[in-house]
Design a protein around this motif. Structure first.
Motif, PDB file in Angstrom:
ATOM      1  N   ILE A 166       0.826  -1.205   0.000  1.00 38.36           N
ATOM      2  CA  ILE A 166       0.000   0.000   0.000  1.00 38.36           C
ATOM      3  C   ILE A 166       0.863   1.260   0.000  1.00 38.36           C
ATOM      4  O   ILE A 166       1.866   1.323   0.703  1.00 38.36           O
ATOM      5  N   VAL A 167       0.454   2.243  -0.784  1.00 38.17           N
ATOM      6  CA  VAL A 167       1.065   3.569  -0.724  1.00 38.17           C
ATOM      7  C   VAL A 167       0.408   4.276   0.471  1.00 38.17           C
ATOM      8  O   VAL A 167      -0.820   4.311   0.551  1.00 38.17           O
ATOM      9  N   PRO A 168       1.195   4.780   1.432  1.00 36.65           N
ATOM     10  CA  PRO A 168       0.578   5.421   2.596  1.00 36.65           C
ATOM     11  C   PRO A 168      -0.368   6.544   2.160  1.00 36.65           C
ATOM     12  O   PRO A 168      -0.054   7.271   1.212  1.00 36.65           O
ATOM     13  N   ALA A 169      -1.509   6.678   2.819  1.00 32.45           N
ATOM     14  CA  ALA A 169      -2.505   7.678   2.419  1.00 32.45           C
ATOM     15  C   ALA A 169      -1.878   9.070   2.353  1.00 32.45           C
ATOM     16  O   ALA A 169      -2.182   9.861   1.461  1.00 32.45           O
ATOM     17  N   GLY A 200       1.567   1.404   5.175  1.00 32.63           N
ATOM     18  CA  GLY A 200       2.052   1.423   3.809  1.00 32.63           C
ATOM     19  C   GLY A 200       3.496   1.888   3.768  1.00 32.63           C
ATOM     20  O   GLY A 200       4.099   2.191   4.804  1.00 32.63           O
ATOM     21  N   PHE A 201       4.055   1.923   2.563  1.00 29.04           N
ATOM     22  CA  PHE A 201       5.472   2.214   2.401  1.00 29.04           C
ATOM     23  C   PHE A 201       5.667   3.164   1.223  1.00 29.04           C
ATOM     24  O   PHE A 201       5.186   2.895   0.121  1.00 29.04           O
ATOM     25  N   THR A 202       6.388   4.238   1.469  1.00 32.73           N
ATOM     26  CA  THR A 202       6.724   5.158   0.383  1.00 32.73           C
ATOM     27  C   THR A 202       7.855   4.544  -0.439  1.00 32.73           C
ATOM     28  O   THR A 202       8.496   3.568  -0.024  1.00 32.73           O
ATOM     29  N   ILE A 237     -10.332   2.257   0.461  1.00 36.07           N
ATOM     30  CA  ILE A 237      -9.742   2.453  -0.857  1.00 36.07           C
ATOM     31  C   ILE A 237      -8.248   2.655  -0.716  1.00 36.07           C
ATOM     32  O   ILE A 237      -7.808   3.504   0.055  1.00 36.07           O
ATOM     33  N   LYS A 238      -7.492   1.848  -1.405  1.00 35.76           N
ATOM     34  CA  LYS A 238      -6.038   1.921  -1.276  1.00 35.76           C
ATOM     35  C   LYS A 238      -5.394   2.083  -2.643  1.00 35.76           C
ATOM     36  O   LYS A 238      -5.830   1.484  -3.620  1.00 35.76           O
ATOM     37  N   THR A 239      -4.347   2.877  -2.660  1.00 40.52           N
ATOM     38  CA  THR A 239      -3.486   2.926  -3.834  1.00 40.52           C
ATOM     39  C   THR A 239      -2.318   1.999  -3.536  1.00 40.52           C
ATOM     40  O   THR A 239      -1.762   2.023  -2.436  1.00 40.52           O
ATOM     41  N   LEU A 240      -1.980   1.177  -4.484  1.00 36.60           N
ATOM     42  CA  LEU A 240      -0.932   0.176  -4.254  1.00 36.60           C
ATOM     43  C   LEU A 240       0.302   0.482  -5.102  1.00 36.60           C
ATOM     44  O   LEU A 240       0.225   1.202  -6.092  1.00 36.60           O
ATOM     45  N   PHE A 241       1.414  -0.086  -4.676  1.00 36.62           N
ATOM     46  CA  PHE A 241       2.631   0.003  -5.484  1.00 36.62           C
ATOM     47  C   PHE A 241       3.146  -1.400  -5.742  1.00 36.62           C
ATOM     48  O   PHE A 241       2.740  -2.367  -5.078  1.00 36.62           O
ATOM     49  N   ILE A 242       4.024  -1.471  -6.698  1.00 38.38           N
ATOM     50  CA  ILE A 242       4.745  -2.717  -6.945  1.00 38.38           C
ATOM     51  C   ILE A 242       6.231  -2.340  -6.969  1.00 38.38           C
ATOM     52  O   ILE A 242       6.606  -1.305  -7.537  1.00 38.38           O
ATOM     53  N   ALA A 243       7.045  -3.124  -6.291  1.00 36.98           N
ATOM     54  CA  ALA A 243       8.473  -2.813  -6.213  1.00 36.98           C
ATOM     55  C   ALA A 243       9.284  -4.078  -6.460  1.00 36.98           C
ATOM     56  O   ALA A 243       8.775  -5.191  -6.287  1.00 36.98           O
ATOM     57  N   ARG A 244      10.511  -3.886  -6.865  1.00 37.99           N
ATOM     58  CA  ARG A 244      11.392  -5.035  -7.071  1.00 37.99           C
ATOM     59  C   ARG A 244      12.851  -4.642  -6.818  1.00 37.99           C
ATOM     60  O   ARG A 244      13.238  -3.476  -6.929  1.00 37.99           O
TER      61      ARG A 244
END
Ligand SMILES: C[S@@+](CC[C@H](N)C(=O)[O-])C[C@H]1O[C@@H](n2cnc3c(N)ncnc32)[C@H](O)[C@@H]1O
Length: 248
Positions: A166-169, A200-202, A237-244
């Motif tokens: 999750i992208v922090p609100a 969440g995580f920035t 409602i959440k905005t999500l991220f994908i990281a690698r």
């Protein structure tokens, strides 16, 4: 099992049977986003030049019923799931069978985040991964830094750890114009609040986690569709991220 992990286990044990249906829309969005970024995540898949003819091993940690595993299973040789909830493990194995991946995809109950992991568990097949994926679970971990280090250790050289979360609100400037309908919108986690360690995580926080675990080639993208969860009649409602990032 650490207290916080046990709280998660109990909470998700109760959700195990209904999770896939309750979060169907969200899971579909996550799977679409992951699938469309396969080559961004890694260049080693069964259908790529770099992966062609190789044995490609994947682990999904905190796998739940295995939506992301099912999405990526066609592009790897073997998938193992791990989760602290027995109910989730059964759902995962049932879903793997039903999708016709029973021969290459299985989950076990296991906890890689304990202070000490019994050496024989979960077994030698849980090392040397080409890819480790962790979806919607990092915010439940007591120590995300320890988690990332543990996943890093399980990768082979060049192996990739992919995280969806999750992208922090407070950091989410992207999509607030959506979902302004009559629904009540909540930014917390409802009755799951006690299982959550972080909201969440920035990008910066994720970069620190990857670098702290010695993983390089960091990438982070905010997903261009939001995910709606329903909890106690409210919409979350959440905005999500994908990281690698990958092991050197
Ligand atoms: C929100 S669900 C996500 C499931 C799945 N990855 C997905 O994307 O649908 C979180 C999962 O993490 C598991 N979990 C929570 N804490 C864990 C831990 N410390 N170790 C392993 N699994 C954990 C729960 O049992 C649950 O199945």
């Amino acid at each position: 099992m650490a207290e916080h992990t046990e709280a998660n286990r109990q909470y998700f044990e109760k959700l195990a049977k209904s999770y896939k249906t309750d979060f169907q829309k969200g899971l579909e969005a996550i799977c679409r986003q992951v699938d469309s970024r396969r080559s961004w995540i890694s260049d080693i898949w069964t259908n790529t030049e770099a992966g062609n003819g190789k044995e490609i091993k994947m682990m999904e940690y905190a796998c739940g019923p295995g939506a992301v595993s099912l999405t990526l299973a066609p592009f790897v040789s073997k998938v193992v799931g791990l989760d602290v909830s027995e109910g989730m493990v059964s759902e995962y194995n049932k879903n793997a069978q039903e999708a016709g991946f029973g021969d290459k995809m299985t989950a076990l109950k296991g906890d890689l985040l304990a202070e000490t992991i019994p050496e024989e568990l979960p077994g030698p097949e849980y090392f040397d991964f080409d890819i480790v994926v962790v979806s919607m679970a990092f915010h439940h971990f007591e120590r995300p830094d320890l988690a990332m280090a543990r996943f890093g250790e399980r990768l082979k050289k060049g192996g990739v750890c992919m995280v969806v979360d999750i992208v922090p609100a407070s950091d989410d400037h992207h999509h607030h114009h959506h979902h302004q309908g009559p629904h009540r919108v909540e930014h917390g986690f409802g009755n799951a609040e006690h299982t959550v360690k972080s909201h969440g995580f920035t990008e910066e926080q994720m970069q620190q986690l990857y670098e702290g675990a010695g993983l390089t080639g960091f990438r982070y993208e905010v997903m261009d569709e939001q995910v709606v969860f329903h909890k106690e009649g409210k919409e979350l409602i959440k905005t999500l991220f994908i990281a690698r990032g990958q092991r050197v």
